[in-house]
Scaffold this motif. Structure first.
Motif, PDB file in Angstrom:
ATOM      1  N   TYR A  29      -1.155   5.330   3.823  1.00 19.51           N
ATOM      2  CA  TYR A  29      -2.165   4.567   3.101  1.00 19.51           C
ATOM      3  C   TYR A  29      -2.145   4.957   1.621  1.00 19.51           C
ATOM      4  O   TYR A  29      -1.911   6.114   1.275  1.00 19.51           O
ATOM      5  CB  TYR A  29      -3.544   4.846   3.701  1.00 19.51           C
ATOM      6  CG  TYR A  29      -4.614   3.885   3.262  1.00 19.51           C
ATOM      7  CD1 TYR A  29      -4.853   2.721   3.981  1.00 19.51           C
ATOM      8  CD2 TYR A  29      -5.385   4.120   2.125  1.00 19.51           C
ATOM      9  CE1 TYR A  29      -5.833   1.831   3.587  1.00 19.51           C
ATOM     10  CE2 TYR A  29      -6.355   3.235   1.723  1.00 19.51           C
ATOM     11  CZ  TYR A  29      -6.578   2.093   2.455  1.00 19.51           C
ATOM     12  OH  TYR A  29      -7.550   1.197   2.050  1.00 19.51           O
ATOM     13  N   ASN A  30      -2.409   3.998   0.765  1.00 19.38           N
ATOM     14  CA  ASN A  30      -2.479   4.276  -0.675  1.00 19.38           C
ATOM     15  C   ASN A  30      -3.888   4.803  -1.005  1.00 19.38           C
ATOM     16  O   ASN A  30      -4.852   4.048  -1.084  1.00 19.38           O
ATOM     17  CB  ASN A  30      -2.192   3.005  -1.475  1.00 19.38           C
ATOM     18  CG  ASN A  30      -2.147   3.261  -2.975  1.00 19.38           C
ATOM     19  OD1 ASN A  30      -2.575   4.313  -3.444  1.00 19.38           O
ATOM     20  ND2 ASN A  30      -1.633   2.310  -3.727  1.00 19.38           N
ATOM     21  N   TYR A  31      -3.970   6.100  -1.203  1.00 18.79           N
ATOM     22  CA  TYR A  31      -5.259   6.740  -1.426  1.00 18.79           C
ATOM     23  C   TYR A  31      -5.601   6.906  -2.910  1.00 18.79           C
ATOM     24  O   TYR A  31      -6.540   7.641  -3.240  1.00 18.79           O
ATOM     25  CB  TYR A  31      -5.278   8.121  -0.760  1.00 18.79           C
ATOM     26  CG  TYR A  31      -5.228   8.078   0.751  1.00 18.79           C
ATOM     27  CD1 TYR A  31      -6.343   7.698   1.489  1.00 18.79           C
ATOM     28  CD2 TYR A  31      -4.076   8.446   1.438  1.00 18.79           C
ATOM     29  CE1 TYR A  31      -6.307   7.675   2.873  1.00 18.79           C
ATOM     30  CE2 TYR A  31      -4.027   8.426   2.826  1.00 18.79           C
ATOM     31  CZ  TYR A  31      -5.148   8.038   3.536  1.00 18.79           C
ATOM     32  OH  TYR A  31      -5.107   8.010   4.912  1.00 18.79           O
ATOM     33  N   ASN A 147     -14.863  -1.218  -5.991  1.00 25.02           N
ATOM     34  CA  ASN A 147     -13.435  -1.101  -5.694  1.00 25.02           C
ATOM     35  C   ASN A 147     -13.228  -0.575  -4.279  1.00 25.02           C
ATOM     36  O   ASN A 147     -13.937   0.328  -3.825  1.00 25.02           O
ATOM     37  CB  ASN A 147     -12.753  -0.143  -6.682  1.00 25.02           C
ATOM     38  CG  ASN A 147     -12.691  -0.714  -8.081  1.00 25.02           C
ATOM     39  OD1 ASN A 147     -12.768  -1.922  -8.277  1.00 25.02           O
ATOM     40  ND2 ASN A 147     -12.567   0.160  -9.076  1.00 25.02           N
ATOM     41  N   LEU A 148     -12.242  -1.141  -3.588  1.00 28.52           N
ATOM     42  CA  LEU A 148     -11.931  -0.687  -2.242  1.00 28.52           C
ATOM     43  C   LEU A 148     -11.326   0.715  -2.303  1.00 28.52           C
ATOM     44  O   LEU A 148     -10.330   0.947  -2.990  1.00 28.52           O
ATOM     45  CB  LEU A 148     -10.952  -1.652  -1.563  1.00 28.52           C
ATOM     46  CG  LEU A 148     -10.514  -1.274  -0.139  1.00 28.52           C
ATOM     47  CD1 LEU A 148     -11.689  -1.343   0.822  1.00 28.52           C
ATOM     48  CD2 LEU A 148      -9.381  -2.192   0.327  1.00 28.52           C
ATOM     49  N   LEU A 149     -11.927   1.644  -1.568  1.00 33.73           N
ATOM     50  CA  LEU A 149     -11.428   3.016  -1.527  1.00 33.73           C
ATOM     51  C   LEU A 149     -10.604   3.287  -0.276  1.00 33.73           C
ATOM     52  O   LEU A 149      -9.643   4.057  -0.312  1.00 33.73           O
ATOM     53  CB  LEU A 149     -12.601   4.004  -1.588  1.00 33.73           C
ATOM     54  CG  LEU A 149     -13.547   3.868  -2.779  1.00 33.73           C
ATOM     55  CD1 LEU A 149     -14.637   4.923  -2.710  1.00 33.73           C
ATOM     56  CD2 LEU A 149     -12.778   3.958  -4.093  1.00 33.73           C
ATOM     57  N   TRP A 150     -11.007   2.642   0.834  1.00 32.26           N
ATOM     58  CA  TRP A 150     -10.313   2.872   2.113  1.00 32.26           C
ATOM     59  C   TRP A 150     -10.788   1.823   3.096  1.00 32.26           C
ATOM     60  O   TRP A 150     -11.937   1.371   3.030  1.00 32.26           O
ATOM     61  CB  TRP A 150     -10.645   4.275   2.638  1.00 32.26           C
ATOM     62  CG  TRP A 150     -10.147   4.575   4.022  1.00 32.26           C
ATOM     63  CD1 TRP A 150      -8.879   4.924   4.378  1.00 32.26           C
ATOM     64  CD2 TRP A 150     -10.914   4.565   5.223  1.00 32.26           C
ATOM     65  NE1 TRP A 150      -8.810   5.117   5.740  1.00 32.26           N
ATOM     66  CE2 TRP A 150     -10.049   4.916   6.271  1.00 32.26           C
ATOM     67  CE3 TRP A 150     -12.257   4.291   5.519  1.00 32.26           C
ATOM     68  CZ2 TRP A 150     -10.474   5.000   7.607  1.00 32.26           C
ATOM     69  CZ3 TRP A 150     -12.677   4.366   6.835  1.00 32.26           C
ATOM     70  CH2 TRP A 150     -11.794   4.724   7.851  1.00 32.26           C
ATOM     71  N   ASP A 151      -9.907   1.394   3.985  1.00 34.50           N
ATOM     72  CA  ASP A 151     -10.315   0.486   5.058  1.00 34.50           C
ATOM     73  C   ASP A 151      -9.508   0.775   6.315  1.00 34.50           C
ATOM     74  O   ASP A 151      -8.426   1.374   6.258  1.00 34.50           O
ATOM     75  CB  ASP A 151     -10.187  -0.975   4.636  1.00 34.50           C
ATOM     76  CG  ASP A 151      -8.741  -1.383   4.372  1.00 34.50           C
ATOM     77  OD1 ASP A 151      -7.920  -0.504   4.031  1.00 34.50           O
ATOM     78  OD2 ASP A 151      -8.421  -2.570   4.510  1.00 34.50           O
ATOM     79  N   ARG A 201      -6.572   8.524  12.045  1.00 35.91           N
ATOM     80  CA  ARG A 201      -5.228   7.976  12.269  1.00 35.91           C
ATOM     81  C   ARG A 201      -4.248   8.578  11.265  1.00 35.91           C
ATOM     82  O   ARG A 201      -4.526   8.662  10.072  1.00 35.91           O
ATOM     83  CB  ARG A 201      -5.258   6.455  12.145  1.00 35.91           C
ATOM     84  CG  ARG A 201      -3.908   5.779  12.421  1.00 35.91           C
ATOM     85  CD  ARG A 201      -4.042   4.277  12.344  1.00 35.91           C
ATOM     86  NE  ARG A 201      -4.668   3.732  13.524  1.00 35.91           N
ATOM     87  CZ  ARG A 201      -5.699   2.880  13.498  1.00 35.91           C
ATOM     88  NH1 ARG A 201      -6.222   2.493  12.355  1.00 35.91           N
ATOM     89  NH2 ARG A 201      -6.215   2.419  14.620  1.00 35.91           N
ATOM     90  N   HIS A 202      -3.091   8.979  11.756  1.00 37.82           N
ATOM     91  CA  HIS A 202      -2.088   9.650  10.927  1.00 37.82           C
ATOM     92  C   HIS A 202      -1.649   8.774   9.761  1.00 37.82           C
ATOM     93  O   HIS A 202      -1.271   7.616   9.942  1.00 37.82           O
ATOM     94  CB  HIS A 202      -0.872  10.017  11.784  1.00 37.82           C
ATOM     95  CG  HIS A 202       0.215  10.717  11.022  1.00 37.82           C
ATOM     96  ND1 HIS A 202       0.038  11.957  10.428  1.00 37.82           N
ATOM     97  CD2 HIS A 202       1.497  10.342  10.731  1.00 37.82           C
ATOM     98  CE1 HIS A 202       1.145  12.318   9.823  1.00 37.82           C
ATOM     99  NE2 HIS A 202       2.046  11.360   9.981  1.00 37.82           N
ATOM    100  N   ASN A 203      -1.732   9.314   8.562  1.00 35.26           N
ATOM    101  CA  ASN A 203      -1.330   8.630   7.329  1.00 35.26           C
ATOM    102  C   ASN A 203      -2.193   7.416   6.992  1.00 35.26           C
ATOM    103  O   ASN A 203      -1.912   6.715   6.017  1.00 35.26           O
ATOM    104  CB  ASN A 203       0.135   8.172   7.385  1.00 35.26           C
ATOM    105  CG  ASN A 203       1.093   9.323   7.192  1.00 35.26           C
ATOM    106  OD1 ASN A 203       0.738  10.350   6.621  1.00 35.26           O
ATOM    107  ND2 ASN A 203       2.320   9.169   7.672  1.00 35.26           N
ATOM    108  N   GLN A 204      -3.242   7.165   7.773  1.00 30.76           N
ATOM    109  CA  GLN A 204      -4.065   5.985   7.542  1.00 30.76           C
ATOM    110  C   GLN A 204      -5.560   6.301   7.559  1.00 30.76           C
ATOM    111  O   GLN A 204      -6.368   5.474   7.146  1.00 30.76           O
ATOM    112  CB  GLN A 204      -3.783   4.916   8.631  1.00 30.76           C
ATOM    113  CG  GLN A 204      -2.359   4.424   8.679  1.00 30.76           C
ATOM    114  CD  GLN A 204      -2.011   3.536   7.519  1.00 30.76           C
ATOM    115  OE1 GLN A 204      -2.819   2.716   7.080  1.00 30.76           O
ATOM    116  NE2 GLN A 204      -0.810   3.684   6.987  1.00 30.76           N
TER     117      GLN A 204
END
Length: 218
Positions: A29-31, A147-151, A201-204
């Motif tokens: 995920y792009n964090y 702004n979207l931070l995480w979904d 979830r791994h990497n997400q």
């Protein structure tokens, strides 16, 4: 014989490629936005409900504060926020989700806001089994900018089908499960599983916040 061996080899290679492709994990995920915002507190808005279960939003709310807290964030008490919004003319989750973000920040001041949507929820009774279904999606946005931070999203199905015992045994199990589910609702347990899948979830999953324990799972 040689032609047959080549065909077998090609089939094996194709199957292996399909297997590897099917099992490939999504990219991390792009964090960047989350890391830049560095939220410390999260306001959870009572979920939008697309299911037929009218109590789903408040059952779900009882399952989300703890895992967010374990992730290292301060979570505004969901019951207090719900009461505050109702006292200010917003009696339903749908109306609460329509409050402008700047108003939320003005009155509550959360660093981030978590919006949740319930896509499916509840007990699904079949002839020989019963399923407890929870399907949710969530968005964490910056409390100031939006702004979207995480979904993330997660879907969990817990089935009562024993997989054995023949027709009579399955019928008995199905009836017993319906009776037990009417006494003890299984959706909170399944919702907790869905939350853990989404958050870890791994990497997400959601990155740990500033109050996470040093050895907390990431």
């Amino acid at each position: 014989m040689m032609l047959m061996s080549k065909k077998v080899f090609l089939l094996f290679t194709l199957s292996l490629v399909l297997l590897i492709t099917g099992c490939s994990t999504p990219p991390p995920y792009n964090y960047d936005a989350l890391l830049a915002a560095e939220p410390r507190s999260i306001l959870v808005i009572p979920p939008k409900n697309n299911s037929v279960e009218v109590n789903a939003p408040y059952i779900y709310l009882s399952t989300i504060s703890r895992p967010l807290g374990e992730k290292g964030y301060y979570v505004f008490p969901v019951a207090v926020i719900d009461t505050f919004m109702k006292e200010n003319g917003l009696p339903t989750p749908e109306e609460m989700n329509s409050v402008p973000l700047d108003k939320l920040y003005e009155h509550i001041g959360a660093d981030a806001v978590l919006y949740v949507e319930i896509n499916d929820w509840g007990q699904k009774y079949n002839i020989l089994s019963s399923d407890t279904v929870v399907n949710v999606s969530m968005r964490l946005v910056d409390g100031k900018t939006g702004n979207l931070l995480w979904d993330a999203s997660a879907s969990v199905v817990k089935s009562s089908d024993s997989g054995g015992g023949g027709l009579i045994g399955n019928l008995v199990n199905a009836v017993a499960s319906q009776i037990m589910n009417s006494i003890s609702d299984q959706t909170p347990t399944v919702a907790r599983t869905a939350n853990n899948i989404a958050l870890y979830r791994h990497n997400q999953g959601l990155l740990n916040g500033p109050y996470a324990a040093p050895n907390a799972q990431k």
